[in-house]
Design a protein around this motif. Sequence first.
Motif, mmCIF file in Angstrom:
data_model
loop_
_atom_site.group_PDB
_atom_site.id
_atom_site.type_symbol
_atom_site.label_atom_id
_atom_site.label_comp_id
_atom_site.label_asym_id
_atom_site.label_seq_id
_atom_site.Cartn_x
_atom_site.Cartn_y
_atom_site.Cartn_z
ATOM 1 N N THR A 199 6.288 -3.361 -0.721
ATOM 2 C CA THR A 199 7.570 -3.400 -0.021
ATOM 3 C C THR A 199 7.981 -4.801 0.416
ATOM 4 O OG1 THR A 199 6.602 -3.045 2.172
ATOM 5 C CG2 THR A 199 7.105 -1.075 0.862
ATOM 6 N N ALA A 229 9.813 -5.829 -3.570
ATOM 7 C CA ALA A 229 10.561 -4.569 -3.467
ATOM 8 C C ALA A 229 10.297 -3.654 -4.659
ATOM 9 C CB ALA A 229 12.057 -4.842 -3.311
ATOM 10 N N ARG A 271 10.900 6.825 -0.915
ATOM 11 C CA ARG A 271 10.390 5.458 -0.917
ATOM 12 C C ARG A 271 9.738 5.147 0.423
ATOM 13 N NH1 ARG A 271 14.777 4.758 -4.127
ATOM 14 N NH2 ARG A 271 16.217 4.376 -2.400
ATOM 15 N N ASP A 286 8.801 -0.177 -6.143
ATOM 16 C CA ASP A 286 8.336 1.186 -5.930
ATOM 17 C C ASP A 286 8.095 1.818 -7.286
ATOM 18 O OD1 ASP A 286 7.688 3.722 -5.147
ATOM 19 O OD2 ASP A 286 9.710 4.281 -4.497
ATOM 20 N N PRO A 315 9.264 -0.152 4.526
ATOM 21 C CA PRO A 315 8.564 -1.437 4.584
ATOM 22 C C PRO A 315 7.871 -1.614 5.936
ATOM 23 C CG PRO A 315 10.769 -1.712 3.688
ATOM 24 C CD PRO A 315 10.695 -0.320 4.205
ATOM 25 N N GLY A 326 14.769 1.145 -5.728
ATOM 26 C CA GLY A 326 14.134 0.297 -4.727
ATOM 27 C C GLY A 326 14.578 -1.141 -4.791
ATOM 28 N N SER A 362 3.184 0.615 -5.029
ATOM 29 C CA SER A 362 4.406 0.012 -4.509
ATOM 30 C C SER A 362 4.052 -1.198 -3.670
ATOM 31 C CB SER A 362 5.208 1.022 -3.668
ATOM 32 O OG SER A 362 4.465 1.399 -2.517
ATOM 33 N N SER A 383 5.764 6.238 7.444
ATOM 34 C CA SER A 383 7.210 6.006 7.521
ATOM 35 C C SER A 383 7.788 6.698 8.751
ATOM 36 C CB SER A 383 7.883 6.519 6.250
ATOM 37 O OG SER A 383 7.456 5.776 5.125
#
Length: 892
Positions: free
Chosen positions: A319, A324, A333, A326, A336, A223, A317, A357
């Motif tokens: 983002t 950044a 992942r 994870d 963001p 990540g 996590s 996502s």
Amino acid sequence: MTGTERYALLADGTTVRIRSACADDRDGVRSLYEGMSEENLRLRFFGVSRRAAQQAAERVAHCDKPGYQALLAIVDDAVVGIADYESDDPRSGATCAEISVAVADAWHHRGVGSLLLEHLVHAAREAGITTFTADALAHNAAVLKVFADLGLGVSRHFEGAEVRCRIRLDEDETYLSAVDSRAANADRVSLSPLLRPRSVVVVGAGTKPGSVGRAVLRNIRGGRFTGRVCAVNPHAHAIEHTPVYPSVSDLPYPPDLAVVAVPAAGVQEVAEQCGRRGVRALVVLTSGVDAAGASALLEACRRHGMRLVGPNCLGLSNTEAEVALDATFAAHRPLPGSAGVGVQSGGVGMALLDGLSRLGIGVSSFVSLGDKVDVSSNDLLCWWEGDGHTELALLHLESFGNPRAFSRTARRVARQMPLLTVDAGRSAAGRRAAAAHTAAAATPTMTRGALFTQAGITATHTIAELLDTAALLHSQPLPTGGSVAVVSNAAGAGVLAADACVEAGLTVPELPARLAADLLADLPAGACAGNPIDATAVVGAAALRACVDRLTTHSRVDAVLVVLVPTALVATTGDDPRLALTGRRPRPVAAVLLGQAETVRLLRDGDSGSVPAYADATSAARALARAVTRAGWLAEPPGTIPELAGIESAGAASLVGGYLAEHPDGGWLHPRQCAELLSYYCVRQSPWSWAESEEEAVRAAALLAGRGGLVALKAHWPGLTHKSDKGAIALDLVGEAAVRRAYGEFAARFGDLMAGVVVQPMAPRGVELVAGIVQDAVFGPLVLFGLGGTATDVLADHAARLAPLTDRDVHALIRAPRCAPLLFGHRGGDPVDLEGLEQLLSRLSRMACDLPELAEADLNPVVARPDGVLALDARVRLLPRRAQDPYLRRLR
């Protein structure tokens, strides 16, 4: 932690221990004063005499003196602050106390004094103190600011170089808001090592590719975490191109965050090592940590000032580009984005990450709370509120540690961003009946629903519905009402969509004639401009866009639902009506694309915004309905807790204390005690009399009903429920003979079980309601309201809200049951005394908050009429318990 010991957070995120002083603390307090500069000693004691400091320390040796209370702030076994009060002997009824506060020089401007005073206020209130007084030098701006910023009412009287402060200890909204603000700021700072760490160590990164620790390390490296990374494994020197050390103690620097993936038996020792090395936060992925192990783990984190996520979690996590991170073992992942996600279930977490996502919403930060030993949903809400990246919050919670504090935080945050949750735990196992009407009616589903409704949280039943709603709230403006225009290129599909809207609680009204005419001018020949609007199968993108644009700018339309079915005409002409859907509009637009594979997706067209497209109309309609509910909640002012006249809280507390002194295990109050308790809160009751013999019943009936009046007899014994089912009530009795006959039948049927009877005049007819209180072990006091009388259990027409009730909560509670139209003048009838109903519910709310010993109260029936509201029967059960102040700043 036992007794009055509590951990809490300072303004800079430091964990501090707050506890009552004892005689053994004399040396620690003396060290505090000995370390103070001459200037600070002068500000504290109005001079630099070390004798004054010695005397102040000696007071701690006599901390058991009546009317004296001292609290200490302790870090690493050192006293860094003290606050105390002293009043006259409390047995004399003293309500005013003199206070003082002192903080070690190195700990100034870190919130020690404010935190100590908050806890001192709490202790003083419990002791009956209503006012603090304090003397200070007029130029001691720091301490005067601490007093002023508490949120309490402060008055000052200047006498030369000195100022006398008088501080009222009322717990009102101003004070609670000030406490909220300090708590949220401290929370956010304390979570920085978790969610914005500058360095991370993975403890237990395995040499085998399949280990959890190695998967986390791989995700951190992949990540592109912006900080430093290392790992701990005694059997390796490097893993995933990362330096590895034999133990935490061997690390060359103290990392901000440690991710722990070791067997359960080794978790506590790793936590101790991390604490000694200066680690500031832990994420414990390990499962199988039992209750004793979790308690020991938390204690280690508290002693060393570390925040803890887990155990038994997926990780976390963040983002943000500058982080950044994870630190999960998820397969993919997260993208963001702008959604904050907090879950207890790792499986649910992975489903939400994948769904967000896929939709393109993405995640700002994600925390798998696991067993939620420390960091909770409250902490996450505070973080998202101030992180500058989160615009939407999604929660999956299986338990609540402090629901009343959560509710206050959520109400505040929900006005800034949508809060969504999956309402888990709705099974029948959570709805087992209890003994009394009110307790049985207050199901876990109802209680959680009350929390979500009052806090402005959008609750769904499934993860799919959560994502459906998130897609709409993320991409579209909120509707101003529930009026929907349905547009379709297939008449049948439009009809089904209209049905789905109505079933979801929306309306699909007939459109104004002028609007209908304008729409027909936009659409192809053969179109129908009713609602639903049939745009015909040949409608193209331009015509459909003109139609949708016209609808979304009309004042009679709150939202537009476009239903499209695939046709051969698109393939032939290339004129795809779906191209008309995107664009920024003043009112929300949702699409239903029959035949699409995804249950929901976001249609995008460059920078012109996105539109949610659903596979079926039911999903779209439910998402729109939830958006309408959120818009309505936001449109309402927050509400205030009403001022109530005539309440005698002290008398009620005395009655409860006296009963529990005689009945240490608790129990049901006698009817006389029920009536007395309700009278302290000015709850209007039907006249009645107690009788323990036939002759007493006859005399009471004659006195209460007068000549020819109707009376009721109700048999009573402790714990009696459902009088009608037991045959313990006789109604519409006229004359002496009827009263004697009813009493005799009771005596024959119940024998020595019966303690006596309640005699009442028959009340005029009205709407029979039930109102009551339940003290939920987790959620605190709950006020219940709905249809009463003998039908209350059969019809189960009840609603509930968590106390304390604001005026808005009361209004909503009265309107929530299905029987509500009967109260507002159904079919031309006169409305009942709505103000009287509001007063009743507000007074029950106050009683529930005043008396944590009140396990349940059941007023049934309550007769509501245009000329008043009258409680005909009341039952109250007490238990020997004390409620924790849900708003006192402390870590669990």
